[in-house]
Each structure stands twice: as C-alpha cells, then as structure tokens.
Design an enzyme around this catalytic site. Structure first.
Site, PDB file in Angstrom:
ATOM      1  N   LYS A   3       0.791  -1.132   0.100  1.00 64.35           N
ATOM      2  CA  LYS A   3      -0.033   0.148  -0.013  1.00 64.35           C
ATOM      3  C   LYS A   3       0.920   1.265   0.074  1.00 64.35           C
ATOM      4  O   LYS A   3       1.818   1.219   0.746  1.00 64.35           O
ATOM      5  CB  LYS A   3      -0.798   0.082   1.203  1.00 64.35           C
ATOM      6  CG  LYS A   3      -2.495  -0.225   0.843  1.00 64.35           C
ATOM      7  CD  LYS A   3      -3.147  -0.015   2.163  1.00 64.35           C
ATOM      8  CE  LYS A   3      -4.603   0.238   2.088  1.00 64.35           C
ATOM      9  NZ  LYS A   3      -5.448   0.215   3.304  1.00 64.35           N
TER      10      LYS A   3
HETATM   11  O1  G3P Z   1      -8.950   0.655   3.937  1.00 68.07           O
HETATM   12  C1  G3P Z   1      -9.026   1.982   4.457  1.00 68.07           C
HETATM   13  C2  G3P Z   1      -9.466   2.166   5.750  1.00 68.07           C
HETATM   14  O2  G3P Z   1      -8.832   1.291   6.638  1.00 68.07           O
HETATM   15  C3  G3P Z   1      -9.901   3.636   6.010  1.00 68.07           C
HETATM   16  O3  G3P Z   1     -11.025   3.356   6.829  1.00 68.07           O
HETATM   17  O4  G3P Z   1     -12.706   3.802   8.450  1.00 68.07           O
HETATM   18  O5  G3P Z   1     -10.386   4.471   8.761  1.00 68.07           O
HETATM   19  O6  G3P Z   1     -11.977   5.699   7.254  1.00 68.07           O
HETATM   20  P1  G3P Z   1     -11.567   4.417   7.826  1.00 68.07           P
END
Ligand code: G3P
Length: 218
Positions: A85
């Site tokens: 990533k």
């Molecule tokens: O895969 C991306 C994710 O981990 C971000 O999610 O909920 O932190 O916006 P969030």
C-alpha cells in the site's frame, strides 16, 4: 465483487475467513498500531497471509520514493501474498512505477478523486483504494467519485482493480456492488451486519420450532 477484511486483528480474520468469503485483507499503519501488543508486525502479517491465502495489503511509512521502495522490498519478503500500500502522493507514484517494473503489486491508497485513481493506474498500481467513508464524513457523496473511476477504467480498458474502502455500513457494500467495484474491503463489524437480518432469525426459529414438534431426526 470480492470481499476483503479491513483489519489487522488476527482473531477477526480467523473467524470470518472460516465463512469462506474473505478473499483478501487490507491493513494500514493505524490498524496495525491497534495490534501492537501482539508483538512483531511482520509475524502478524505472515500469520494473516497464512490464514487468508489471498492478497494482504501492508503499507509503507517512508515519505520519499527511495524509502518506500526499500520498505516495499522488505515487506514483500514476508509472503508472496503481500501487496504494497502506497499513498497517492508524487513520491508514491514514483515508487509505484519503480515497483511495477519489479513486478510488485501496489495498492495505491488514500484516493479521493477519479483523477488520482487514473494516475495511480497509469503509474502501474494493481489496485486503487478510494476512501468513500472519509469523503462522506466531509459532506461529499463518496460513491459518486467511485462511479467516475469505474467509468474511466472501463472506457480505457484499465485492469487496475477498484477496492471500495473506508466502508462504514452495509449500505456502502451495496453501493460498491451496484456500481461495479471489483472489491469491497470492510471492518468485521460491517461483515457481520451484512449477513444479519431479523427475518432470517425469525424464520429460522419458526422452522426449528415446527420441526421440533414432529419428533423426527435428520
Ligand atoms: O482501507 C481503508 C480504511 O482502513 C480506512 O477506513 O474507517 O479509517 O476511514 P476508515
């Protein structure tokens, strides 16, 4: 559409992998930081790769292309399932094009617009991760950006896969499926919510109660 789990928690991964529908895992530095008491993050990633046997995203933390490439080359040694990533910034694009030449799969992350997705694909990313929930959080219709990404990729026959990310609720998963995202990555909580339905529980109880009255066995 494939389902990935967005977590670094091995217990959740084991539980949901047993359902037979988890085809990959995405992690990020914040998610792995939550698991720091488990010890070595490399051992944890190796364990996740063993359990899932599909693509497992691990993120670099360097901010320059040289450092990103070095960290990526180290991370891919953990398992052949590791996908790197890399954030969608100029140094990240530079690193992605170098890693593409090496045959390393990159999941370009922190994507918020269709043009970021297009440039990531052109740099050689195998996956792009639009963070839909975070766009919704600031009052945008996150899904609209993913619709445009899908359209652009289809127009040009780009095979970079779209991972609908930052998934907050089952409605997001439905949106992802309806607009043709290749993959939706979600927390375990959303996975469980997606399966649950009160009418399923009521229906199952009725079936079992009725059968119980017969005294028959199967
Ligand atoms: O895969 C991306 C994710 O981990 C971000 O999610 O909920 O932190 O916006 P969030």
């Amino acid at each position: 559409m494939q389902f990935y789990l967005d977590t670094g928690n091995i217990d959740e991964i084991r539980e949901l992998a047993d359902w037979g529908v988890v085809e990959g895992v995405t992690t990020n530095p914040s998610l792995l930081a939550k698991e720091k008491d488990r010890g070595d993050y490399r051992a944890l990633l190796a364990e996740i790769c063993e359990v899932v046997r599909g693509p497992v995203s691990a993120e670099v933390i360097a901010e320059d292309a040289e450092g990103m490439v070095e960290q990526a080359r180290s991370l891919v040694k953990i398992s052949s399932h590791i996908v790197i990533k890399i954030p969608c910034v100029p140094e990240g694009l530079k690193a992605t094009s170098i890693l593409f030449e090496d045959g390393v799969h990159v999941n370009m992350t922190l994507i918020f617009s269709p043009l970021q997705a297009l440039i990531a694909a052109n740099a050689g990313a195998s996956y792009v991760s639009p963070f839909v929930g975070r766009l919704d959080d600031i009052g945008h219709e996150g899904i609209e950006e993913v619709v445009k990404m899908r359209e652009i990729f289809d127009v040009y026959g780009i095979d970079t896969e779209i991972i609908f990310a930052s998934t907050r609720h089952p409605e997001h998963v439905l949106q992802a499926a309806l607009i043709g995202a290749d993959i939706c990555t979600m927390p375990a909580r959303v996975f469980r919510q997606m399966v649950a339905h009160p009418l399923t529980d009521i229906g199952l109880k009725r079936f079992l109660d009725d059968w119980g009255k017969t005294g028959f066995e199967i």
